[in-house]
Motif scaffolding. Structure first.
Motif, mmCIF file in Angstrom:
data_model
loop_
_atom_site.group_PDB
_atom_site.id
_atom_site.type_symbol
_atom_site.label_atom_id
_atom_site.label_comp_id
_atom_site.label_asym_id
_atom_site.label_seq_id
_atom_site.Cartn_x
_atom_site.Cartn_y
_atom_site.Cartn_z
ATOM 1 N N GLY A 1 33.879 53.658 11.614
ATOM 2 C CA GLY A 1 33.861 52.084 12.025
ATOM 3 C C GLY A 1 34.809 51.289 11.067
ATOM 4 N N ASN B 1 33.064 56.801 22.360
ATOM 5 C CA ASN B 1 33.344 56.161 21.103
ATOM 6 C C ASN B 1 34.880 55.802 20.932
ATOM 7 N N LEU C 1 31.514 48.466 3.897
ATOM 8 C CA LEU C 1 32.909 49.068 3.650
ATOM 9 C C LEU C 1 33.946 48.537 4.334
ATOM 10 N N HIS C 2 33.379 47.821 5.803
ATOM 11 C CA HIS C 2 34.422 47.340 6.634
ATOM 12 C C HIS C 2 35.062 46.134 5.883
ATOM 13 N N VAL D 1 33.405 58.484 3.759
ATOM 14 C CA VAL D 1 33.831 58.406 4.922
ATOM 15 C C VAL D 1 33.185 57.515 6.103
ATOM 16 N N ILE E 1 24.787 62.462 7.279
ATOM 17 C CA ILE E 1 25.376 61.100 7.615
ATOM 18 C C ILE E 1 24.429 59.911 7.730
ATOM 19 N N THR F 1 27.508 64.353 13.631
ATOM 20 C CA THR F 1 26.167 63.952 13.672
ATOM 21 C C THR F 1 25.750 63.594 14.868
ATOM 22 N N ASP F 2 26.792 63.277 16.034
ATOM 23 C CA ASP F 2 26.364 63.193 17.299
ATOM 24 C C ASP F 2 26.043 64.661 17.946
ATOM 25 N N ARG G 1 17.592 60.257 11.289
ATOM 26 C CA ARG G 1 18.161 60.574 12.648
ATOM 27 C C ARG G 1 17.435 61.881 13.132
ATOM 28 N N ILE H 1 19.137 54.740 14.377
ATOM 29 C CA ILE H 1 19.475 55.641 13.596
ATOM 30 C C ILE H 1 19.380 55.513 11.945
HETATM 31 C C1 UD1 Z 1 28.991 57.334 12.738
HETATM 32 C C2 UD1 Z 1 29.601 58.640 12.524
HETATM 33 C C3 UD1 Z 1 30.350 58.989 14.068
HETATM 34 C C4 UD1 Z 1 29.316 58.848 15.137
HETATM 35 C C5 UD1 Z 1 28.853 57.328 15.356
HETATM 36 C C6 UD1 Z 1 27.733 57.232 16.236
HETATM 37 C C7 UD1 Z 1 30.630 59.868 10.864
HETATM 38 C C8 UD1 Z 1 31.347 59.826 9.692
HETATM 39 N N1 UD1 Z 1 30.569 58.896 11.490
HETATM 40 O O1 UD1 Z 1 30.093 56.471 12.976
HETATM 41 O O2 UD1 Z 1 30.599 60.363 13.951
HETATM 42 O O3 UD1 Z 1 29.962 58.955 16.436
HETATM 43 O O4 UD1 Z 1 28.188 57.393 13.953
HETATM 44 O O5 UD1 Z 1 26.405 58.051 16.105
HETATM 45 O O6 UD1 Z 1 30.113 60.976 11.026
HETATM 46 N N2 UD1 Z 1 28.485 53.255 5.712
HETATM 47 C C9 UD1 Z 1 28.194 52.337 4.636
HETATM 48 N N3 UD1 Z 1 28.836 51.266 4.739
HETATM 49 C C10 UD1 Z 1 29.698 50.845 5.930
HETATM 50 C C11 UD1 Z 1 29.841 51.810 6.851
HETATM 51 C C12 UD1 Z 1 29.243 53.046 6.740
HETATM 52 O O7 UD1 Z 1 27.488 52.772 3.673
HETATM 53 O O8 UD1 Z 1 30.216 49.881 5.775
HETATM 54 C C13 UD1 Z 1 27.732 54.581 5.612
HETATM 55 C C14 UD1 Z 1 26.793 54.624 7.061
HETATM 56 O O9 UD1 Z 1 25.618 54.292 6.349
HETATM 57 C C15 UD1 Z 1 26.827 56.399 7.089
HETATM 58 C C16 UD1 Z 1 28.336 56.613 6.720
HETATM 59 O O10 UD1 Z 1 28.930 55.824 5.909
HETATM 60 O O11 UD1 Z 1 25.767 57.041 6.046
HETATM 61 C C17 UD1 Z 1 29.195 56.965 8.139
HETATM 62 O O12 UD1 Z 1 28.887 55.718 8.759
HETATM 63 P P1 UD1 Z 1 30.080 55.227 9.934
HETATM 64 O O13 UD1 Z 1 31.149 56.275 9.998
HETATM 65 O O14 UD1 Z 1 30.645 54.076 9.637
HETATM 66 O O15 UD1 Z 1 29.347 55.002 11.070
HETATM 67 P P2 UD1 Z 1 29.699 54.964 12.585
HETATM 68 O O16 UD1 Z 1 31.159 54.221 12.619
HETATM 69 O O17 UD1 Z 1 28.609 54.147 13.301
#
Ligand code: UD1
Length: 427
Positions: free
Chosen positions: A173, A23, A132-133, A170, A335, A312-313, A339, A125
Motif C-alpha cells: 500500500g 487488489n 510508511l505511507h 516492504v 506479514i 499472505t493472501d 491472520r 487481520i
Molecule cells: C498486504 C500484503 C498484500 C495483500 C494485502 C491484503 C504484503 C507485503 N502485503 O498489503 O500482499 O494483498 O495485505 O491482504 O504481503 N506496515 C507498516 N506500516 C505501514 C504499512 C505497512 O508497518 O505504513 C506493515 C504491515 O503491518 C505489514 C507489512 O508492513 O506487516 C506489509 O503491509 P502492506 O504491504 O502495507 O499491507 P497491504 O498493502 O495491505
C-alpha cells in the motif's frame, strides 16, 4: 444476511474464468484523480469493494460511468473522469468501510497540492498502520499533520519537490501511495526496498500509459521523474492471481482438474511451487493454468513473504488444502500478526491445527466433516469454502459479505465446475 450451503464431496472439473484482480483494481481506480482526461479500466471485477471505491471517487468530483457488461458476463468497464477535483477530503464514514481508501492520499496530494484522509483504523487481520505511507510522502517533501483521526498532507508551493525513501519493510500500500504521489512531482523521487508485487507492476504500467516516467518497474528500486501533467488512458486490469490460486486449492482438495482461464503463471510462481510441493500438477496453457490433483496430497512447509515470496493472501487457502495432506506441515505467517482466525473454524470441521505465535502446525486428517462456520476476513472465508468442498455432509458458511468483497460471483464459478453450492437468504 446471505449464507452459502455446500455439500462436500463433488470432484471439481471444467473451466473457471478468472476475473480482474481486486487488489490491482483498487489502486488503478484512484489514478483517475491524476488527470483531467478520462481513464477507462477494462476487466474490472464486479465486487462490493469496487462499488465502494466508485462511490468514494464520486466524493472528489470524479464522474464514473459503468459501460456495457450484461449481468451474465464477468467483468465490467468503468470510465472515470475528473476535469476538476471538487473536494480533497476523504471522510471517516467512507474510509472506515474500506481500508484501500487510504490510496487516494497520494494522488489527491499530487493533483491538488493538499489532501485530507481519515485514518483507516485497525482491521481483523492485524494492526495495519500507515506510518510508511506518510514517511514516504514526507521524504518527497510533503508536510504531514495528524489531527482528530485525519491525516492532512500538504505539498508546499502546490507540488512535491521530490526526494528519496528507503522502506524499512516492504509495504504494498505505501509503495502504491508513494508512486501515485511521485508521478506529478516537480523533481525526481526514488524508492528503495519498494514492493514488487505484480499489482505494483500493473499500477506502474498504467501510470506509464498515462505519461508517467518510471524506471526500475518490477524491481525494488523505483525512480520516478515527475511530469507536469498526465493524460487519459484505456487499460485492462490484470488477472487476479489470488482468485486463481484459491480455485486451484478448491479443485485440488476435491481431487479435481480445472482450467483457470486467463490466469497468468508468471505472476503465480510461489503458489505454483507450493501446489507442486503438495503433489498437485500445475501446467501453463495458452488459455490459462491447468491444475490437476490425481494422487495423494503431501504435507509441506510454507512461509509467507513479500513478492516473489508466497502471498499472505494465499496462506489460509493453502492451509485448508494441507488439512487433507499426508503428514505434518508447518506454516509461518510473516506479514500479519493475527491472520489465523480461520483455524478455530477449520478445527470445527475436524482439522488438526496447532497455532503458536506466527506458526501453525497442520497434521493431515483422513476426513473433514461439514459444519456451520463463519470467518472474519476475505481469505479466511475462502479457506472455509475450500474445506467445505471436501468435507463429508453439509456446511453452512456465514458472513459471506466478506467473500462478496473479493470473489466475483463465487458460487456461480464453483457451480460451473460441479460444486454443490447454493446461496440462501438467512432468516
Ligand atoms: C498486504 C500484503 C498484500 C495483500 C494485502 C491484503 C504484503 C507485503 N502485503 O498489503 O500482499 O494483498 O495485505 O491482504 O504481503 N506496515 C507498516 N506500516 C505501514 C504499512 C505497512 O508497518 O505504513 C506493515 C504491515 O503491518 C505489514 C507489512 O508492513 O506487516 C506489509 O503491509 P502492506 O504491504 O502495507 O499491507 P497491504 O498493502 O495491505
Amino acid at each position: 444476511m446471505d449464507k452459502l450451503i455446500i455439500r462436500g464431496g463433488n470432484r471439481l472439473s471444467g473451466t473457471i474464468p478468472i476475473s480482474g484482480a481486486k487488489n490491482s483494481a483498487l489502486t488503478l481506480i484512484p489514478c483517475a484523480l491524476l488527470t483531467e482526461e478520462p481513464l477507462t479500466l477494462r476487466n474490472l471485477p464486479r465486487l462490493a469493494d469496487i462499488d465502494g471505491f466508485q462511490h468514494l471517487m464520486n466524493q472528489f468530483g470524479v464522474t464514473t460511468v459503468i459501460q456495457g457488461g450484461r449481468p451474465e458476463d464477468f467483468g465490467r468497464v468503468m470510465s472515470l473522469e475528473a476535469p476538476r477535483i471538487t473536494s480533497n477530503v476523504a471522510p471517516y464514514d467512507l474510509v472506515r468501510r474500506m481500508r484501500a481508501s487510504i490510496l487516494v492520499l497520494g494522488p489527491l496530494l499530487a493533483r491538488t497540492g493538499e489532501a485530507t484522509v481519515s485514518m483507516p483504523g485497525g482491521c481483523a487481520i492485524g494492526n495495519r498502520p500507515i506510518d510508511l505511507h506518510l514517511k514516504a510522502l514526507e521524504a518527497f517533501g510533503a508536510q504531514i499533520e495528524l489531527t482528530a483521526g485525519y491525516v492532512k498532507a500538504v505539498a508546499p508551493g502546490g507540488s512535491l519537490p521530490g526526494g528519496s525513501y528507503d522502506f524499512p519493510v516492504v509495504s504494498v500500500g505505501a509503495t502504491e501511495n508513494a508512486l501515485m504521489a511521485a508521478v506529478l512531482a516537480a523533481g525526481t523521487c526514488r524508492l528503495s526496498n519498494a514492493a514488487r508485487e505484480p499489482e505494483i507492476v500493473d499500477l506502474c504500467n498504467l501510470l506509464v500509459a498515462m505519461g508517467a516516467e518510471i524506471e526500475g518497474i518490477g524491481s525494488g528500486d523505483l525512480t520516478i521523474h515527475g511530469v507536469k501533467r498526465l493524460h487519459g488512458a484505456t487499460y485492462r486490469v490484470m488477472a487476479d492471481r489470488i482468485e486463481a490460486g484459491s480455485y486451484a486449492c478448491a479443485a485440488a482438495i476435491t481431487g479435481g482438474e480445472v482450467l483457470l482461464e486467463g490466469a497468468r503463471v508468471e505472476d503465480m510462481g510461489a503458489t505454483v511451487d507450493a501446489l507442486t510441493a503438495i503433489g498437485v500438477a500445475v501446467e501453463a496453457e495458452k488459455r490459462g493454468l491447468r491444475v490437476a490433483a490425481n494422487g495423494p496430497l503431501r504435507a509441506t512447509d510454507l512461509t509467507t513473504a513479500p513478492y516473489p515470496g508466497l502471498a499472505t493472501d494465499m496462506q489460509a487457502q493453502l492451509m485448508s488444502l494441507l488439512t487433507r495432506a499426508r503428514g505434518t506441515s508447518v506454516l509461518t505467517e510473516t506479514i500479519f500478526e493475527n491472520r489465523y482466525m480461520h483455524v478455530p473454524e477449520l478445527a470445527r470441521m475436524g482439522a488438526d491445527i496447532a497455532v503458536s505465535g506466527r506458526t501453525a502446525t497442520v497434521t493431515g486428517v483422513e476426513r473433514l466433516t461439514g459444519a456451520a462456520v463463519m470467518a472474519t476476513d476475505l481469505r479466511a472465508s475462502m479457506s472455509l469454502i475450500i474445506a467445505a468442498l471436501a468435507a463429508d455432509g453439509e456446511s453452512e458458511v456465514r458472513r459471506i459479505y466478506h467473500l462478496d468483497r473479493g470473489y466475483e460471483r463465487l458460487e456461480e464459478k464453483l457451480q460451473l465446475v460441479g460444486a454443490d453450492i447454493q446461496r440462501v437468504g438467512d432468516d
